[in-house]
Design a protein around this motif. Structure first.
Motif, PDB file in Angstrom:
ATOM      1  N   ARG A 142       0.827  -1.215   0.000  1.00  0.00           N
ATOM      2  CA  ARG A 142       0.000   0.000   0.000  1.00  0.00           C
ATOM      3  C   ARG A 142       0.858   1.261   0.000  1.00  0.00           C
ATOM      4  N   THR A 143       0.362   2.270  -0.681  1.00  0.00           N
ATOM      5  CA  THR A 143       0.982   3.586  -0.656  1.00  0.00           C
ATOM      6  C   THR A 143      -0.110   4.619  -0.885  1.00  0.00           C
ATOM      7  N   GLU A 144       0.300   5.859  -1.200  1.00  0.00           N
ATOM      8  CA  GLU A 144      -0.651   6.956  -1.369  1.00  0.00           C
ATOM      9  C   GLU A 144      -0.481   7.606  -2.725  1.00  0.00           C
ATOM     10  N   GLN A 202       0.719  -6.556  -6.118  1.00  0.00           N
ATOM     11  CA  GLN A 202      -0.311  -5.579  -6.439  1.00  0.00           C
ATOM     12  C   GLN A 202      -0.103  -4.346  -5.563  1.00  0.00           C
ATOM     13  N   GLN A 203      -0.109  -3.176  -6.200  1.00  0.00           N
ATOM     14  CA  GLN A 203       0.141  -1.926  -5.488  1.00  0.00           C
ATOM     15  C   GLN A 203      -1.165  -1.172  -5.294  1.00  0.00           C
ATOM     16  N   GLN A 204      -1.575  -1.074  -4.052  1.00  0.00           N
ATOM     17  CA  GLN A 204      -2.769  -0.281  -3.759  1.00  0.00           C
ATOM     18  C   GLN A 204      -2.356   1.171  -3.537  1.00  0.00           C
ATOM     19  N   ILE A 205      -3.044   2.094  -4.217  1.00  0.00           N
ATOM     20  CA  ILE A 205      -2.758   3.528  -4.105  1.00  0.00           C
ATOM     21  C   ILE A 205      -3.965   4.188  -3.455  1.00  0.00           C
ATOM     22  N   MET A 206      -3.818   4.596  -2.218  1.00  0.00           N
ATOM     23  CA  MET A 206      -4.904   5.254  -1.499  1.00  0.00           C
ATOM     24  C   MET A 206      -4.812   6.766  -1.712  1.00  0.00           C
ATOM     25  N   ILE A 207      -5.949   7.399  -1.850  1.00  0.00           N
ATOM     26  CA  ILE A 207      -5.982   8.838  -2.131  1.00  0.00           C
ATOM     27  C   ILE A 207      -5.621   9.619  -0.876  1.00  0.00           C
ATOM     28  N   GLU A 208      -4.648  10.515  -1.019  1.00  0.00           N
ATOM     29  CA  GLU A 208      -4.321  11.427   0.076  1.00  0.00           C
ATOM     30  C   GLU A 208      -4.922  12.787  -0.241  1.00  0.00           C
ATOM     31  N   ALA A 209      -6.063  13.073   0.357  1.00  0.00           N
ATOM     32  CA  ALA A 209      -6.759  14.342   0.172  1.00  0.00           C
ATOM     33  C   ALA A 209      -7.867  14.419   1.202  1.00  0.00           C
ATOM     34  N   LYS A 210      -8.305  15.619   1.472  1.00  0.00           N
ATOM     35  CA  LYS A 210      -9.428  15.781   2.394  1.00  0.00           C
ATOM     36  C   LYS A 210     -10.657  15.073   1.839  1.00  0.00           C
ATOM     37  N   LEU A 233      -2.620   5.962   6.244  1.00  0.00           N
ATOM     38  CA  LEU A 233      -1.253   6.372   5.928  1.00  0.00           C
ATOM     39  C   LEU A 233      -1.147   7.883   5.763  1.00  0.00           C
ATOM     40  N   ALA A 234      -2.274   8.576   5.864  1.00  0.00           N
ATOM     41  CA  ALA A 234      -2.311  10.045   5.883  1.00  0.00           C
ATOM     42  C   ALA A 234      -3.495  10.474   6.740  1.00  0.00           C
ATOM     43  N   ALA A 280       3.745   2.278   2.732  1.00  0.00           N
ATOM     44  CA  ALA A 280       4.577   3.472   2.573  1.00  0.00           C
ATOM     45  C   ALA A 280       3.816   4.690   3.076  1.00  0.00           C
ATOM     46  N   THR A 281       4.471   5.535   3.864  1.00  0.00           N
ATOM     47  CA  THR A 281       3.798   6.679   4.457  1.00  0.00           C
ATOM     48  C   THR A 281       4.784   7.830   4.654  1.00  0.00           C
ATOM     49  N   HIS A 282       4.394   8.809   5.492  1.00  0.00           N
ATOM     50  CA  HIS A 282       5.214   9.983   5.792  1.00  0.00           C
ATOM     51  C   HIS A 282       5.849   9.829   7.171  1.00  0.00           C
ATOM     52  N   GLU A 283       6.871  10.647   7.436  1.00  0.00           N
ATOM     53  CA  GLU A 283       7.543  10.542   8.733  1.00  0.00           C
ATOM     54  C   GLU A 283       6.608  10.906   9.876  1.00  0.00           C
TER      55      GLU A 283
END
Length: 615
Positions: free
Chosen positions: A287-289, A315-323, A329-330, A477-480
């Motif tokens: 998973r990532t964003e 398989q790469q899952q892409i999650m939406i990073e937005a309000k 992960l965000a 995968a995410t942010h610090e």
């Protein structure tokens, strides 16, 4: 019609788009026939200055609004025109757009990715260094980067500037025992590794947008606006030729290599776990964003882990990073209180207070070498940030030479303050924002779907396809800031043992260092083990190769290898989940009392009068 004409100027040739009724070719240069004579040299110079001034104005406006475009991938800067028109003055942005939008020599059909005739190939056994080797090779984190040849003062021989940039540092292997457990990331002698759940940050990036006009971009802008008056001497003489070469938020080449190397590292450690997928005829889901640097980081990790081509291997899952989109992960995107300055990201005033202390004498020391512009604390701090950002983007930075070891240690501490109070144990929202990932971790460990989605978890994505259970390998995968949210939510309080951080000095003993916990490409491994000496399956938490103690968790005993029964670990995390109210943390209009502090990452339970921003 519109055409581009070449204008010869005393300083350089310019290509300008103009509207012309007719063009006549004369001597290889476009001439305009408007019934008037060819413009004079002064007129051409005036045209150049007007165009340049207009473009600078547009650029400055763009800096203020670029954040609005970042989420959609748009840009208000026509880079090719920018670089064509602007003269090279101190602080001028210098950007190179690659690849070109429409290359003239691109013929994909003539360059197929495969032509057959592969030759005999047979895969060998999967590696498993973490399971088979007596020790694991340490990661230095600084390959491809060049350290300063000198500093403002002589530094200690063991001083490593790459570990003095807080969360801007490249990740490196933490010294054995640094977190209090004298054990390494390799499996203990009596244990077999049965699974691993890595959580990692993106790689080194360019600076984020500085709409306030501060930071590296703001400093470059300030120099550029005063370029005609600036005289730099001594250690600052390099500014005469200095241009601003940093992009905006995207992954740097070194950042790409970090994630590729991390992928290789994880394959070398845990490749043998892929046998489980072969036996069940399945493939992993990572998973990532949607942010560019996040997606690129995940893709480079996968290239290192699986190799090219990637199709059919995972398989790469892409999650939406937005309000408006729940995303563990965000999580800050769906936490309303995160946008209130004295609740979310409240660490900036603490960091500013510390800057005023440690840079008080640095400003006049550097000012003596620069005339024509007055430096302030934010400018000098931006120079330190430029050292870090230029190094991870360009490989080397002259700004690194301007500061002493003591000033670098202080810079490192400023990032500790900012993140401690902004997103970790000193933050009132840190635990709440990390609890969604803890819920997902417990779901994976127990192979039980989440029953109630009452945090940042996304119920739509929690199904057997996009959130599978029963796998031996997961990679997120995410942010610090989210890594620190998660460590806080897990109640790994040994990192918070030193208590609130002061803003007037650096404590001698520090358990919280962002260069160790949240650098570029930081990685947390939830390592699962089966041990002949333990009745129950075990779990370890390994942060950048440093084993973290779990003894503060109820039911986890003091183990020499930092292990805890998965059953006890899960019970402790279920209690953390029960005692963390996401709605209260993120949606209730609470205030912070004067002098209030926390080491649990949770807001005050009693609502009191409004507080000062920091004590």
């Amino acid at each position: 019609m519109t055409e581009h004409i070449q204008v010869q100027d005393s300083r350089r040739d310019l290509t300008l788009p103009v509207f012309i009724p007719e063009v006549k070719r004369m001597g290889g240069i476009n001439r305009v026939d408007l019934g008037d004579p060819w413009p004079s040299r002064n007129a051409r110079r005036s045209l150049f200055l007007r165009v340049g001034a207009a473009f600078f104005a547009g650029f400055f406006v763009c800096l203020a609004v670029v954040a609005q475009y970042a989420s959609s991938g748009q840009s208000c800067l026509p880079l090719s025109l920018f670089t064509a028109l602007l003269p090279t003055h101190v602080g001028t942005p210098e950007w190179h757009q690659y690849p070109p939008a429409e290359p003239t020599n691109a013929f994909p059909s003539m360059f197929p990715s495969s032509v057959g005739y592969p030759g005999p190939t047979q895969a060998g056994a999967e590696p498993g260094v973490a399971a088979t080797a007596p020790a694991y090779p340490l990661h230095t984190g600084s390959v491809h980067l060049v350290s300063p040849t000198r500093f403002s003062q002589d530094n200690a021989k063991d001083f490593d500037i790459f570990r003095s940039w807080g969360s801007l540092s490249p990740w490196y292997s933490i010294q054995r025992g640094r977190f209090g457990v004298d054990s390494g990331p390799e499996a203990p002698d009596t244990c077999n590794i049965t699974g691993v759940h890595p959580l990692h940050r993106h790689g080194a990036r360019y600076p984020a947008d500085y709409s306030r006009g501060t930071g590296p971009g703001g400093f470059a802008l300030k120099l550029n606006m005063n370029a005609e008056n600036i005289t730099a001497t001594g250690p600052l003489s390099f500014l005469d030729e200095w241009t601003y070469k940093l992009g905006n938020e995207g992954l740097t080449p070194f950042g790409r290599s970090q994630l590729y190397d991390l992928g290789v590292s994880m394959r070398m450690r845990y490749g043998f776990l892929l046998k489980n997928f072969s036996e069940t005829n399945t493939i992993p889901v990572f998973r990532t964003e949607s942010q560019t640097r996040m997606l690129n980081s995940a893709q480079n990790f996968a290239l290192g882990f699986f190799g090219y081509p990637l199709e059919g291997q995972y398989q790469q899952q892409i999650m939406i990073e937005a309000k408006g989109f729940n995303n563990t992960l965000a999580p800050y995107r769906s936490c309303a209180n995160n946008d209130v300055p004295y609740r979310g990201y409240r660490g900036q005033p603490y960091a500013d207070a510390w800057k005023a202390v440690y840079l008080r004498d640095t400003v006049p020391r550097l000012q003596q070498y620069l005339e024509g512009v007055e430096l302030d604390i934010e400018d000098v701090y931006a120079m330190q940030e430029l050292c870090a950002f230029e190094t991870v983007a360009l490989g080397y930075s002259k700004f690194c030479e301007l500061f002493t070891e003591k000033e670098w240690e202080a810079f490192d501490y400023s990032y500790n303050l900012n993140l401690w109070y902004g997103v970790a144990w000193g933050s009132p929202v840190g635990r709440g924002e990390g609890i969604g990932y803890v819920q997902e971790l417990v779901s994976r460990l127990t192979q039980t779907p989440i029953e109630t989605h009452n945090s940042s978890t996304n119920a739509t994505l929690h199904n057997a396809v996009t959130f599978p259970l029963g796998h031996s390998l997961y990679v997120d995968a995410t942010h610090e800031v989210v890594v620190l949210n998660v460590l806080t939510a897990l109640n790994l309080s040994s990192f918070a043992a030193m208590g609130p951080l002061p803003t007037d000095h650096i404590p001698e003993q520090r358990t919280f260092r962002t260069a160790e916990l949240a650098p570029f490409a930081t990685n947390v491994q939830f390592q699962l083990l089966s041990c002949s000496t333990e009745q129950d399956p075990q779990i370890r938490v390994i942060v950048n190769d440093g084993v973290a103690p779990l003894t503060n968790l109820k039911g986890c005993r003091d183990h020499p290898d930092g292990m805890c029964s998965i059953h006890a670990f899960v019970d402790a995390q279920k209690e953390n989940i029960r005692s963390t109210d996401w709605d209260f943390v993120c949606n209730v209009d609470w205030t912070i009392p004067d002098g209030w502090e926390t080491v649990t990452g949770y807001p005050p339970l009693k609502i009191r009068r409004p507080a000062r921003v920091f004590r």
